[in-house]
Design an enzyme around this catalytic site. Structure first.
Site, mmCIF file in Angstrom:
data_model
loop_
_atom_site.group_PDB
_atom_site.id
_atom_site.type_symbol
_atom_site.label_atom_id
_atom_site.label_comp_id
_atom_site.label_asym_id
_atom_site.label_seq_id
_atom_site.Cartn_x
_atom_site.Cartn_y
_atom_site.Cartn_z
ATOM 1 N N GLN A 1 0.855 -1.197 0.000
ATOM 2 C CA GLN A 1 0.000 0.000 0.000
ATOM 3 C C GLN A 1 0.888 1.244 0.000
ATOM 4 O OE1 GLN A 1 -2.251 1.788 3.283
ATOM 5 N NE2 GLN A 1 -4.130 1.306 2.165
ATOM 6 N N TYR B 1 -5.624 11.194 4.498
ATOM 7 C CA TYR B 1 -4.270 11.493 4.002
ATOM 8 C C TYR B 1 -4.306 12.273 2.690
ATOM 9 C CZ TYR B 1 -3.503 8.581 7.953
ATOM 10 O OH TYR B 1 -3.540 8.097 9.237
#
Ligand code: FMN
Length: 378
Positions: free
Chosen positions: A122, A202
């Site tokens: 990821q 994020y």
């Protein structure tokens, strides 16, 4: 009947309101994803658990052991791995931007593969959810100078986020290049694919949210503008990886977390993202369900229905995430709301989660104290 092996990228074969026959376990059926044969549809969702003791954000042998213990998952997605020093959002985050990182991750992927597992990296960037104490005294960067209003873990403990510095267009291009470079490193490190971290609070959701993105250039100002960064990053990653090995994680219903709040533009922005992802044809969309109360806000229609809302908008593979247990996972697949289901917290205390599901064994309860920075605990 549910097909046990739909082709990758194919729409789910079943949409039914019929009850699932008792004792049936669609989540234990096989699945083909980007040419990978998954032995089951149980995905381990990303968890950055800050276990490393390396001073250089490199994975350690404990990381390899941790993921290898969970190799029976249909697919493992690593915890968020940071694409550059600037992307970091915690002291013990893992990186994938230098040779030491690539070597550390190669040991992880070799160990998982030796146990018969499959593992995607990821790729993440914290954007404004970082802190000068993690950035050599520099301000974190974000689409706009808006404090995300969150907490961030620094060497001196949990601290409030600060107002970040607005990225220039040239710096945005540099970050896109960092994603491309990280994707290349992930390939060198032997990963089976990559997942773009577009969820939670994020950098990518910061671009997608008009509460945080106040830009008036081509990276903001309209629905199209706010989605541009995401698709430029995906294109950069696709210059390295086959699209069938690129997943995207999204959390369209995030609301009330610091400055993240849903305006009337948020849902249409995500609908546009889903629409455009049909053309991009990623390996999958990993869709996090609502974790907060969305009643009375522009996302109210998503309440308990995030998967049902977005499933008809995307013809490829969908992974459902967020608060699933075995029954709910089986139902989601049976009803065609998801093709696979991911579990995060249950995998911490149950490395053998798939086996427990198959044998009907009880799960070891989740212990939140073991989630972060606890070495081998959990
Ligand atoms: C300790 C911990 C770390 C996490 N780190 C990440 C991460 O790095 N990237 C990410 O996309 N989600 C992260 N998450 C969120 C999980 O992937 C998942 O979306 C969430 O926990 C809901 O799934 P669950 O109900 O099965 O736990 C984290 C969750 C936990 C508990």
């Amino acid at each position: 009947m549910i097909s046990s092996k739909p082709l990758a990228g194919e729409a789910p074969t079943l949409r039914t309101t019929e009850d699932r026959p008792s004792g049936s376990h669609p989540v234990l059926g096989t699945f083909e994803l980007g040419g990978l044969k998954l032995p089951n549809r149980v995905v381990m969702s990303a968890m950055a658990r800050a276990q490393t003791t390396s001073s250089n954000h490199a994975p350690i042998p404990l990381d390899a052991e941790y993921y290898a213990q969970r190799a029976s998952a249909g697919l493992i997605i690593t915890g968020g791995i940071y694409i550059s020093p600037q992307a970091t959002g915690a002291p013990n985050d893992l990186g994938i931007y230098n040779e030491e990182h690539v070597n550390g991750w190669r040991y992880v992927t070799d160990t998982v593969h030796a146990k018969g597992g499959r593992i995607f990296a990821q790729l993440g960037h914290s954007g404004g959810v970082s802190h000068p104490d993690l950035q050599g005294g520099n301000l974190p960067v974000a689409p706009s100078a808006v404090n995300p209003g969150s907490k961030v873990f620094t060497p001196s403990g949990f601290t409030d986020t600060v107002t970040p510095r607005e990225l220039t267009r040239g710096e945005i291009r540099d970050i896109i290049e960092d994603y491309r470079h990280a994707a290349e490193n992930a390939k060198d490190a032997g990963f089976d694919g990559v997942e773009l971290h577009g969820a939670n609070i994020y950098l990518i959701p910061q671009f997608l949210s008009d509460a945080l993105n106040h830009r008036t250039d081509e990276y903001g100002g309209s629905l199209e503008g706010r989605t541009r960064f995401l698709f430029e990053v995906l294109d950069a990653i696709a210059s390295v990886w086959n699209r069938g090995r690129i997943g995207v994680k999204l959390s369209p219903s995030l609301h009330g977390v610091g400055a993240f709040h849903a305006t009337e533009n948020l849902l249409p922005t995500y609908e546009l993202v889903f629409h455009r992802l049909n053309d991009f044809r990623p390996a999958y969309i990993h869709l996090a369900r609502t974790i907060n109360d969305v009643s009375g806000i522009p996302l109210a229609s998503l309440r308990y229905r995030v998967l049902q809302h977005f499933r008809p908008r995307f013809s490829g593979t969908m992974i459902g995430n967020g608060g699933f247990d075995l029954d709910a996972a089986n139902d989601a697949i049976w009803h065609g709301d998801a093709d696979l289901v991911s579990f995060a917290k249950p995998f911490i205390s149950n490395p053998d989660l798939v086996d427990r599901f198959a044998r009907g064994r009880e799960l070891t309860p989740i212990d939140p104290k073991s989630h972060y920075q606890c070495g081998a605990l959990g």
